[in-house]
Write an enzyme that holds these catalytic residues in place. Sequence first.
Site, PDB file in Angstrom:
ATOM      1  N   THR A 156       3.740  -2.881  -1.684  1.00  0.00           N
ATOM      2  CA  THR A 156       3.626  -2.208  -0.392  1.00  0.00           C
ATOM      3  C   THR A 156       3.497  -3.256   0.708  1.00  0.00           C
ATOM      4  O   THR A 156       2.533  -4.019   0.748  1.00  0.00           O
ATOM      5  CB  THR A 156       2.399  -1.278  -0.355  1.00  0.00           C
ATOM      6  OG1 THR A 156       2.513  -0.316  -1.402  1.00  0.00           O
ATOM      7  CG2 THR A 156       2.304  -0.562   0.989  1.00  0.00           C
ATOM      8  N   LYS A 204       5.965   5.828   1.398  1.00  0.00           N
ATOM      9  CA  LYS A 204       4.728   5.345   0.757  1.00  0.00           C
ATOM     10  C   LYS A 204       3.633   5.146   1.799  1.00  0.00           C
ATOM     11  O   LYS A 204       2.472   5.529   1.574  1.00  0.00           O
ATOM     12  CB  LYS A 204       5.000   4.030   0.030  1.00  0.00           C
ATOM     13  CG  LYS A 204       3.753   3.321  -0.511  1.00  0.00           C
ATOM     14  CD  LYS A 204       3.069   4.118  -1.608  1.00  0.00           C
ATOM     15  CE  LYS A 204       1.791   3.435  -2.109  1.00  0.00           C
ATOM     16  NZ  LYS A 204       2.056   2.161  -2.787  1.00  0.00           N
TER      17      LYS A 204
END
Length: 287
Positions: A106, A177
């Site tokens: 991420t 996400k």
Amino acid sequence: MRAQSDTSHRDTVAVGVIGLGMIGGGVARNIAAAGLPLAAYDIRPDAADGLDGVQAPLGCPADVARASDVVLISVVDAGQVREVLAGERGLLSTGKRGLVVLLLSTVALSAVREFAALCARRGATLLDAGVTQAGDGMLVSMVGGPADVVERVRPVLDAFSTAVVHCGQVGSGMVTKIARNVVTYASWAVVREATGMAVRAGVEPERLIEVLDKAVTGGTDPLFLLRDHLDAQGVIRRQAAYIEALAQKDLAAAQELGREIGIGTPVVDTVRPWMSAVLEGRYGAPS
């Protein structure tokens, strides 16, 4: 364990995994269990110990690139991703064209764009694949990139995913996400504020959990409002004025309780002025 070597004349896609931590280790184990040829790299020589079917790490990311058609990167941050890709012995140092890189880490959207451009200049394709735990060592994968490339690597994604959601072009997987993370962390903050208020006022947290678990309304489901807004027959917008009046009354009561028991209500204080926009779907909508 025996170190892996390059794989040639193969009929199935060969996979590499960079980073054998909590996410990458599980991904590598599931890929090995699926019978796909696997190469791995981690800065820890013993990182594959205890990972069934995963052989000892190769010497550097470049070695993984030479042995693989698809390489998954699961490291801590953008700096590490940059080193894995563009370092002296990085994935792209081999000049191997046609390589597909799946970014599981991420990172910020700007970093995804940077890495996609870097890969493109070296003849590789980057897909951003934000992941979240789905239980039993499997993940939900949110993927961004060209549809044909996503389909080409789907056997790899299916090996460790209970669901693969193609969100759009490069960057869209990471956007999804990040948005999912906002829901998670904001929900935690709301629950802690509500629980703190209840406990300070003399209610045991178990009682709050019991009520929330058994309430029939969808109001505590974080997706309830979104689903209603996306439904052509949804009722929230049509009843926004009525619901907003109730919300103002209820949130004012929460603020009054907070003052009475001496506890802050920063989430309530932030949300209350925006309730009309939230109910009408204007809050967070593109301007």
